[in-house]
Design a protein around this motif. Sequence first.
Motif: not given
Length: 123
Positions: A11, A13, A90, A120, A122
């Motif tokens: 994950l 940003q 993603t 991912t 996000s």
Amino acid sequence: QVQLVESGGGLVQPGGSLRLSCAASGSIFSIDDMGWYRQAPGKQRELVAAITGGGSTNYVDSVKGRFTISRDNAENTVYLQMNSLEPEDTAVYYCYSLIATTQGVAVRRRNYWGQGTQVTVSS
């Protein structure tokens, strides 16, 4: 038996970076093309980047200037450096390698696939 093992997903940003790795192991005679596909939910799998045995590369337009594919032939490994990541990146990323194996006096080439790694993007 040939195996491809991926690592490096996770994950991050938007605007961040990740580096994916994919190492091939087993009874390998030679490796030709290597590359990465991705598949987002509800979308078809698409080729993201590929690199030939001679080092020529190609990319899907949406990642040009942001992603870099490279390979270490001594380690039978392909990398995907992903910078300036966007939510649209993603997906599950799959590596592949066109690998030649020997079966007696015969040489057989086919694509082998990694298990997939989730990326991912996000906030």
